[in-house]
Scaffold this active site. Structure first.
Site, PDB file in Angstrom:
ATOM      1  N   GLY A   1     -12.403  -3.764   1.236  1.00 13.19           N
ATOM      2  CA  GLY A   1     -13.759  -3.327   1.581  1.00 13.19           C
ATOM      3  C   GLY A   1     -14.299  -2.331   0.567  1.00 13.19           C
TER       4      GLY A   1
ATOM      5  N   LYS B   1     -15.089 -14.389   6.475  1.00 10.29           N
ATOM      6  CA  LYS B   1     -16.478 -14.368   6.924  1.00 10.29           C
ATOM      7  C   LYS B   1     -17.474 -14.125   5.797  1.00 10.29           C
ATOM      8  CE  LYS B   1     -15.724 -11.148   9.835  1.00 10.29           C
ATOM      9  NZ  LYS B   1     -16.049 -10.021  10.655  1.00 10.29           N
TER      10      LYS B   1
ATOM     11  N   GLY C   1      -6.982  -6.739   0.733  1.00  6.97           N
ATOM     12  CA  GLY C   1      -5.639  -6.583   1.283  1.00  6.97           C
ATOM     13  C   GLY C   1      -4.941  -7.918   1.472  1.00  6.97           C
TER      14      GLY C   1
ATOM     15  N   ARG D   1       0.825  -1.221   0.000  1.00 11.15           N
ATOM     16  CA  ARG D   1       0.000   0.000   0.000  1.00 11.15           C
ATOM     17  C   ARG D   1       0.852   1.261   0.000  1.00 11.15           C
ATOM     18  NH1 ARG D   1      -5.067  -1.904   3.784  1.00 11.15           N
ATOM     19  NH2 ARG D   1      -6.409  -2.462   2.042  1.00 11.15           N
TER      20      ARG D   1
HETATM   21  P1  ADP Z   1      -9.204  -9.878   1.852  1.00 10.14           P
HETATM   22  O1  ADP Z   1      -8.398  -9.026   2.786  1.00 10.14           O
HETATM   23  O2  ADP Z   1      -8.402 -10.317   0.665  1.00 10.14           O
HETATM   24  O3  ADP Z   1     -10.509  -9.219   1.484  1.00 10.14           O
HETATM   25  P2  ADP Z   1     -10.411 -11.358   3.989  1.00 10.14           P
HETATM   26  O4  ADP Z   1      -9.953 -10.300   4.933  1.00 10.14           O
HETATM   27  O5  ADP Z   1     -11.837 -11.489   3.713  1.00 10.14           O
HETATM   28  O6  ADP Z   1      -9.597 -11.224   2.612  1.00 10.14           O
HETATM   29  O7  ADP Z   1      -9.940 -12.780   4.530  1.00 10.14           O
HETATM   30  C1  ADP Z   1      -8.599 -13.075   4.753  1.00 10.14           C
HETATM   31  C2  ADP Z   1      -8.421 -13.988   5.911  1.00 10.14           C
HETATM   32  O8  ADP Z   1      -9.228 -15.140   5.782  1.00 10.14           O
HETATM   33  C3  ADP Z   1      -6.981 -14.486   5.994  1.00 10.14           C
HETATM   34  O9  ADP Z   1      -6.387 -13.968   7.165  1.00 10.14           O
HETATM   35  C4  ADP Z   1      -7.107 -16.002   6.040  1.00 10.14           C
HETATM   36  O10 ADP Z   1      -6.251 -16.609   6.976  1.00 10.14           O
HETATM   37  C5  ADP Z   1      -8.558 -16.183   6.436  1.00 10.14           C
HETATM   38  N1  ADP Z   1      -9.072 -17.494   6.027  1.00 10.14           N
HETATM   39  C6  ADP Z   1      -9.228 -17.978   4.786  1.00 10.14           C
HETATM   40  N2  ADP Z   1      -9.671 -19.239   4.817  1.00 10.14           N
HETATM   41  C7  ADP Z   1      -9.808 -19.580   6.108  1.00 10.14           C
HETATM   42  C8  ADP Z   1     -10.216 -20.756   6.799  1.00 10.14           C
HETATM   43  N3  ADP Z   1     -10.570 -21.854   6.132  1.00 10.14           N
HETATM   44  N4  ADP Z   1     -10.222 -20.737   8.142  1.00 10.14           N
HETATM   45  C9  ADP Z   1      -9.856 -19.623   8.813  1.00 10.14           C
HETATM   46  N5  ADP Z   1      -9.463 -18.479   8.223  1.00 10.14           N
HETATM   47  C10 ADP Z   1      -9.436 -18.464   6.892  1.00 10.14           C
HETATM   48 MG    MG Z   2      -8.646  -8.663   4.915  1.00 11.84          MG
END
Ligand code: ADP
Ligand code: MG
Length: 415
Positions: free
Chosen positions: A386, A209, A362, A39
């Protein structure tokens, strides 16, 4: 939206909102380490352009989620932007003056000391509770204080444009303003994803989530041809189909909504693709024992931390014919190398696509970089998770609304 080129910045104080919210390793609290400076790098072109044109650049940014009732408590708890100022200075190749407060004495001193082409960074704006206040008047008063530092405002913190925060939404209402190059690039790319994307348009969603992603999935059912779901959020979809998910991430209260999304996808002819096998670990740890299990036979005493090899193959096949791909969210706990296989496989499948590919989020972007995959193999890597999701949900983003609005009339503008 006006651009930097529309502002006469030479010799002027320019308040720049950037997104410098990098992940920190706080194992040694006295020596925080930036684990991914993507970033900061993404913010460099606009900072350089302003400084090269003789502006006095004052950067506002946030870091992490400071906690505490007031400024003093938050500043004591951190995280401070100081290590970010140091890294920014290294990358820019010129010193960055750091103000140890946001609108206090030190900030005033630093701003007053700037010469043309100098760059300064104010301390974490979220140390000021007013930055994120829901009360327009509270935010407005703080924004007025910030606005006194600048003659112009440039909005370039794409990762924060979905927030109705003082430095994002209220300051640009008080100064002549323009969008920075990063924000313009991001908006252009997201526009390509929403208006007439080339088909097949495949969306890959993962991450922790479902509650973060259900709204975007619902909106994408209008546009995408295929939605691939992996990562922590996919367990709620598997549970909604009646499968055991053990101790895996589950948002049981979202099952009705997830069930409705699956039904709606069926009605609209959008293909939803879910994992067929998973990596089931004994517990959440980098060295946890694990085995590959069928999604239909998940052991009740285990936790799913990655997609399995058959799923990697299935997802790669479902990505291969895409002409447009949007990917948000890792397929597993990629921070643990043993559970990064699925995320890497998806990243590689997207790289192989002959079409327009966008990575948003991110953690997803950090995963790409941690694998050492070439960033330019993707059409675009968004800096805002987000923000890009909310854009794709079809919501209006306060930071963009403020940048699109006319400048305050000259009678209101500070002298
Ligand atoms: P981004 O930042 O790319 O939008 P998110 O913040 O939604 O992604 O999700 C990222 C997190 O999700 C990571 O820290 C990863 O460890 C977690 N994650 C992915 N799959 C699982 C899983 N099966 N169990 C627990 N955590 C998970
Ligand atoms: Mg994230």
């Amino acid at each position: 939206m006006k651009t930097i080129e529309d502002l006469e910045v030479a010799g002027r104080r320019v308040l720049l909102r950037a997104d410098l919210n990098v992940p920190l390793d706080l194992t040694d609290p006295d020596n925080p380490r930036i684990t991914d400076d993507g970033r900061i790098r993404a913010s460099l072109p606009t900072i350089r352009k302003l400084a090269d044109r003789g502006a006095r650049v004052i950067i506002m940014a946030h870091l992490g989620r400071p906690k505490g009732a007031d400024y003093a408590e938050r500043a004591a708890g951190g995280p401070s932007l100081q290590p970010v100022a140091a890294r920014l200075g290294e990358l820019l190749g010129r010193p960055v003056a750091f103000a140890s407060d946001v609108v206090g004495e030190d900030a005033s001193r630093v701003v007053a000391g700037l010469a043309d082409s100098d760059v300064a960074l104010l301390e974490n704006v979220r140390f000021e509770p007013a930055e994120t206040s829901k009360d327009d008047a509270v935010r407005g008063e703080f924004a007025t204080q910030l606005a006194l530092f600048g003659e112009y405002y440039v909005g370039d913190g794409f990762g924060a444009v979905h927030r109705k925060h003082a430095s994002v939404y209220d300051v640009p209402q008080r100064l002549p303003h323009a969008a920075g190059d990063l924000v313009r690039a991001e908006v252009e790319v997201l526009g390509r994803l929403t208006s007439a994307p080339e088909r097949p348009y495949v969306v890959v969603l993962g991450g922790a989530k479902p509650s973060d992603k259900l709204a975007v999935i619902a909106n994408l059912l209008d546009r995408a041809d295929r939605v691939i779901l992996g990562g922590g959020m996919s367990y709620t979809f598997l549970a909604a189909q009646g499968y055991e998910v053990g101790h895996s991430l589950l948002e049981a209260d979202k099952i009705p909504e997830v069930t409705e999304i699956m039904a709606e996808a069926g009605r609209r002819g959008v293909e939803l693709v879910l994992p067929v096998d998973l990596v089931a670990a004994t517990h959440f740890a980098p060295d946890a024992d694990h085995e590959i299990v069928s999604a239909k036979d998940f052991p009740a005493d285990r936790e799913g931390l990655d997609i399995g090899p058959a799923t990697c193959e299935l997802f790669a096949e479902k990505i291969a014919d895409a002409r447009t791909v949007f990917w948000n969210g890792p397929m597993g706990v990629f921070e643990f190398p043993a559970f990064a296989v699925g995320t890497r496989a998806v990243a590689e499948a997207i790289i192989a696509v002959d079409g327009f590919t966008v990575v948003g989020g991110g953690d997803s972007a950090a995963a790409v970089r941690s694998f050492g995959l070439p960033e330019d193999a993707f059409g675009h890597i968004s800096t805002g998770g987000g923000a890009s999701l909310e854009y794709l949900e079809g919501r209006t983003l306060p930071g963009l609304v403020a940048l699109e609005a006319d400048d305050p009339s000259s009678t209101d503008a500070p002298a």
